[in-house]
Design a protein around this motif. Structure first.
Motif, PDB file in Angstrom:
ATOM      1  N   SER A 213       0.824  -1.209   0.000  1.00 28.96           N
ATOM      2  CA  SER A 213       0.000   0.000   0.000  1.00 28.96           C
ATOM      3  C   SER A 213       0.861   1.264   0.000  1.00 28.96           C
ATOM      4  CB  SER A 213      -0.917   0.004   1.228  1.00 28.96           C
ATOM      5  OG  SER A 213      -1.536   1.262   1.391  1.00 28.96           O
ATOM      6  N   ASP A 214       0.586   2.171  -0.952  1.00 34.41           N
ATOM      7  CA  ASP A 214       1.304   3.446  -0.984  1.00 34.41           C
ATOM      8  C   ASP A 214       0.989   4.286   0.243  1.00 34.41           C
ATOM      9  OD1 ASP A 214       2.565   2.876  -3.347  1.00 34.41           O
ATOM     10  OD2 ASP A 214       1.217   4.040  -4.615  1.00 34.41           O
ATOM     11  N   ASP A 215      -0.260   4.221   0.716  1.00 40.04           N
ATOM     12  CA  ASP A 215      -0.659   5.017   1.883  1.00 40.04           C
ATOM     13  C   ASP A 215       0.114   4.581   3.126  1.00 40.04           C
ATOM     14  OD1 ASP A 215      -2.422   6.477   0.398  1.00 40.04           O
ATOM     15  OD2 ASP A 215      -4.173   5.281   0.933  1.00 40.04           O
ATOM     16  N   VAL A 216       0.207   3.269   3.316  1.00 40.60           N
ATOM     17  CA  VAL A 216       0.935   2.744   4.481  1.00 40.60           C
ATOM     18  C   VAL A 216       2.413   3.100   4.365  1.00 40.60           C
ATOM     19  CG1 VAL A 216       1.671   0.652   5.687  1.00 40.60           C
ATOM     20  CG2 VAL A 216      -0.695   0.880   4.900  1.00 40.60           C
ATOM     21  N   ALA A 217       2.969   2.930   3.173  1.00 43.70           N
ATOM     22  CA  ALA A 217       4.381   3.237   2.951  1.00 43.70           C
ATOM     23  C   ALA A 217       4.656   4.720   3.164  1.00 43.70           C
ATOM     24  CB  ALA A 217       4.789   2.816   1.539  1.00 43.70           C
ATOM     25  N   ALA A 218       3.717   5.580   2.758  1.00 44.84           N
ATOM     26  CA  ALA A 218       3.893   7.026   2.925  1.00 44.84           C
ATOM     27  C   ALA A 218       3.907   7.407   4.395  1.00 44.84           C
ATOM     28  CB  ALA A 218       2.782   7.771   2.199  1.00 44.84           C
ATOM     29  N   VAL A 219       2.988   6.829   5.182  1.00 43.30           N
ATOM     30  CA  VAL A 219       2.912   7.136   6.612  1.00 43.30           C
ATOM     31  C   VAL A 219       4.171   6.653   7.331  1.00 43.30           C
ATOM     32  CG1 VAL A 219       1.697   6.635   8.758  1.00 43.30           C
ATOM     33  CG2 VAL A 219       0.403   7.142   6.686  1.00 43.30           C
ATOM     34  N   ASN A 220       4.551   5.403   7.084  1.00 42.81           N
ATOM     35  CA  ASN A 220       5.706   4.840   7.781  1.00 42.81           C
ATOM     36  C   ASN A 220       7.020   5.453   7.293  1.00 42.81           C
ATOM     37  OD1 ASN A 220       4.052   3.174   9.299  1.00 42.81           O
ATOM     38  ND2 ASN A 220       4.208   1.448   7.882  1.00 42.81           N
ATOM     39  N   GLY A 221       7.068   5.782   6.009  1.00 44.01           N
ATOM     40  CA  GLY A 221       8.268   6.443   5.492  1.00 44.01           C
ATOM     41  C   GLY A 221       8.457   7.806   6.122  1.00 44.01           C
ATOM     42  N   SER A 222       7.344   8.526   6.309  1.00 43.48           N
ATOM     43  CA  SER A 222       7.403   9.839   6.945  1.00 43.48           C
ATOM     44  C   SER A 222       7.872   9.721   8.398  1.00 43.48           C
ATOM     45  CB  SER A 222       6.016  10.502   6.888  1.00 43.48           C
ATOM     46  OG  SER A 222       6.040  11.776   7.476  1.00 43.48           O
ATOM     47  N   LYS A 223       7.434   8.661   9.080  1.00 46.83           N
ATOM     48  CA  LYS A 223       7.867   8.441  10.469  1.00 46.83           C
ATOM     49  C   LYS A 223       9.365   8.158  10.527  1.00 46.83           C
ATOM     50  CE  LYS A 223       3.476   6.639  12.279  1.00 46.83           C
ATOM     51  NZ  LYS A 223       2.781   5.439  12.815  1.00 46.83           N
ATOM     52  N   LEU A 224       9.844   7.337   9.584  1.00 47.28           N
ATOM     53  CA  LEU A 224      11.267   7.011   9.569  1.00 47.28           C
ATOM     54  C   LEU A 224      12.131   8.252   9.336  1.00 47.28           C
ATOM     55  CD1 LEU A 224      11.753   3.582   7.731  1.00 47.28           C
ATOM     56  CD2 LEU A 224      12.413   4.197  10.067  1.00 47.28           C
ATOM     57  N   LEU A 225      11.641   9.151   8.492  1.00 48.60           N
ATOM     58  CA  LEU A 225      12.396  10.372   8.210  1.00 48.60           C
ATOM     59  C   LEU A 225      12.522  11.255   9.448  1.00 48.60           C
ATOM     60  CD1 LEU A 225      11.193  11.520   4.672  1.00 48.60           C
ATOM     61  CD2 LEU A 225      13.394  10.534   5.305  1.00 48.60           C
ATOM     62  N   ARG A 226      11.599  11.100  10.395  1.00 49.82           N
ATOM     63  CA  ARG A 226      11.669  11.889  11.632  1.00 49.82           C
ATOM     64  C   ARG A 226      12.533  11.217  12.701  1.00 49.82           C
ATOM     65  NH1 ARG A 226       6.105  12.494  10.463  1.00 49.82           N
ATOM     66  NH2 ARG A 226       5.514  11.067  12.152  1.00 49.82           N
ATOM     67  N   ASN A 227      12.969   9.986  12.398  1.00 49.68           N
ATOM     68  CA  ASN A 227      13.849   9.276  13.327  1.00 49.68           C
ATOM     69  C   ASN A 227      15.209   9.978  13.371  1.00 49.68           C
ATOM     70  OD1 ASN A 227      16.099   7.206  13.859  1.00 49.68           O
ATOM     71  ND2 ASN A 227      14.275   6.080  14.513  1.00 49.68           N
ATOM     72  N   THR A 228      15.678  10.301  14.582  1.00 48.44           N
ATOM     73  CA  THR A 228      16.915  11.079  14.741  1.00 48.44           C
ATOM     74  C   THR A 228      18.110  10.389  14.099  1.00 48.44           C
ATOM     75  OG1 THR A 228      16.088  11.968  16.836  1.00 48.44           O
ATOM     76  CG2 THR A 228      18.449  12.182  16.403  1.00 48.44           C
ATOM     77  N   LYS A 229      18.240   9.092  14.293  1.00 51.30           N
ATOM     78  CA  LYS A 229      19.375   8.366  13.739  1.00 51.30           C
ATOM     79  C   LYS A 229      19.324   8.331  12.211  1.00 51.30           C
ATOM     80  CE  LYS A 229      20.393   5.370  17.697  1.00 51.30           C
ATOM     81  NZ  LYS A 229      20.545   3.963  18.166  1.00 51.30           N
ATOM     82  N   VAL A 230      18.135   8.142  11.681  1.00 50.56           N
ATOM     83  CA  VAL A 230      17.974   8.113  10.225  1.00 50.56           C
ATOM     84  C   VAL A 230      18.307   9.485   9.646  1.00 50.56           C
ATOM     85  CG1 VAL A 230      16.316   7.859   8.324  1.00 50.56           C
ATOM     86  CG2 VAL A 230      16.281   6.237  10.241  1.00 50.56           C
ATOM     87  N   GLN A 231      17.825  10.528  10.308  1.00 51.61           N
ATOM     88  CA  GLN A 231      18.117  11.888   9.845  1.00 51.61           C
ATOM     89  C   GLN A 231      19.629  12.148   9.849  1.00 51.61           C
ATOM     90  OE1 GLN A 231      15.992  14.670  12.299  1.00 51.61           O
ATOM     91  NE2 GLN A 231      14.010  14.286  11.312  1.00 51.61           N
ATOM     92  N   GLU A 232      20.304  11.725  10.904  1.00 51.21           N
ATOM     93  CA  GLU A 232      21.747  11.947  11.016  1.00 51.21           C
ATOM     94  C   GLU A 232      22.496  11.176   9.928  1.00 51.21           C
ATOM     95  OE1 GLU A 232      25.350  11.425  14.319  1.00 51.21           O
ATOM     96  OE2 GLU A 232      23.228  11.158  14.899  1.00 51.21           O
ATOM     97  N   TYR A 233      22.062   9.935   9.684  1.00 54.46           N
ATOM     98  CA  TYR A 233      22.707   9.112   8.649  1.00 54.46           C
ATOM     99  C   TYR A 233      22.541   9.751   7.263  1.00 54.46           C
ATOM    100  CZ  TYR A 233      23.517   5.119   5.541  1.00 54.46           C
ATOM    101  OH  TYR A 233      23.972   4.285   4.544  1.00 54.46           O
ATOM    102  N   ILE A 234      21.323  10.184   6.961  1.00 50.00           N
ATOM    103  CA  ILE A 234      21.053  10.803   5.658  1.00 50.00           C
ATOM    104  C   ILE A 234      21.873  12.075   5.488  1.00 50.00           C
ATOM    105  CG2 ILE A 234      19.283  12.014   4.304  1.00 50.00           C
ATOM    106  CD1 ILE A 234      17.252   9.968   5.318  1.00 50.00           C
ATOM    107  N   GLN A 235      21.938  12.894   6.542  1.00 51.45           N
ATOM    108  CA  GLN A 235      22.700  14.137   6.471  1.00 51.45           C
ATOM    109  C   GLN A 235      24.181  13.868   6.217  1.00 51.45           C
ATOM    110  OE1 GLN A 235      21.481  17.200   6.367  1.00 51.45           O
ATOM    111  NE2 GLN A 235      23.554  17.996   6.075  1.00 51.45           N
ATOM    112  N   LYS A 236      24.746  12.880   6.914  1.00 49.54           N
ATOM    113  CA  LYS A 236      26.160  12.556   6.724  1.00 49.54           C
ATOM    114  C   LYS A 236      26.421  12.048   5.313  1.00 49.54           C
ATOM    115  CE  LYS A 236      27.601  11.610  11.484  1.00 49.54           C
ATOM    116  NZ  LYS A 236      28.659  12.645  11.465  1.00 49.54           N
TER     117      LYS A 236
END
Length: 242
Positions: free
Chosen positions: A36-59
């Motif tokens: 489901s695109d809707d489920v993936a969109a919601v969970n993907g948005s949550k992952l992007l707010r994860n501090t560790k994920v944000q730090e990894y992406i920024q690096k």
């Protein structure tokens, strides 16, 4: 390097691999069972707010920028230039004047005397072949026909409409932004097809990189995009005003 779970790392890497930073597609790559695109969109948005994920992406972004010497501003400027390029610089429809628009008393106008003499000779050849008296065309409309002039608004023949003409510009001489918009040509059975880069997609990428598409996640799990339904012009105004 920031420690992530294997799934989080796949998500972050896939997110960086998409040209439009698409969290929905990245999440579905990391979690292929999610259809489901809707489920993936919601969970993907949550992952992007994860501090560790944000730090990894920024690096990863900083490392990539250092390797390629390409900055985010450079990429953003390129998308912005594509979004604002004028397609009319490459191809446009124009109305050109008819032969009577600017002839004397709106009579048929010739480009020059050479063209007129060629028409006279052609009339004489045809008459000879048909054993008839030649019908010599008149040059009472004068010379100087320039089809690129705008149609005469009071021309009694074309009624100010002239003729429709599709013009394709020599792409060697188009502007810098138009060159970015131009994506090549394709020869088809109907003629030449001009290919353009997607300006709406370019504008969407600009907005996304500026953080304008940070979707609001509701309890129901639906995505509420505050910019949904806005026209391209409205979105450009928001970016400029922002």
């Amino acid at each position: 390097m920031v420690k992530l779970t294997p799934k989080q790392r796949i998500f972050a890497d896939e997110y960086l691999a998409t040209e439009d930073l698409n969290a929905t597609r990245a999440y579905k790559k990391a979690y292929p069972r999610v259809k489901s695109d809707d489920v993936a969109a919601v969970n993907g948005s949550k992952l992007l707010r994860n501090t560790k994920v944000q730090e990894y992406i920024q690096k990863r972004m900083e490392e990539r920028a250092k390797r390629t010497e390409i900055t985010q501003d450079m990429v953003l400027q390129r998308w912005w230039d594509i979004a604002n390029a004028d397609p009319n610089e490459i191809i446009h429809i124009r109305r050109v004047c008819c032969r009577h628009c600017f002839g004397i008393n709106h009579q048929y106008q010739w480009r020059d005397e050479t063209e007129y003499q060629q028409a006279v000779q052609a009339a004489m050849v045809i008459a000879k072949e048909q054993s008839k008296e030649p019908v010599i065309p008149s040059d009472s409309g004068g010379y100087g026909y320039d089809r690129l002039l705008r149609p005469h608004p009071k021309c009694p023949y074309c009624r100010g409409e002239g003729h429709e003409e599709i013009h394709v510009e020599d792409t060697r001489y188009i502007g810098t932004k138009a060159k970015l918009l131009y994506a090549g040509v394709k020869q088809t059975q109907s003629g030449v097809e001009i290919k353009f880069r997607d300006q709406d997609k370019a504008l969407e990428n600009v907005a996304r990189h500026l953080g304008m598409f940070k979707d609001k996640v509701e309890v129901s799990g639906n995505i509420n995009n505050p910019y949904e339904g806005l026209s391209t012009d409205d979105l450009k105004k928001l970016i400029n005003d922002g």
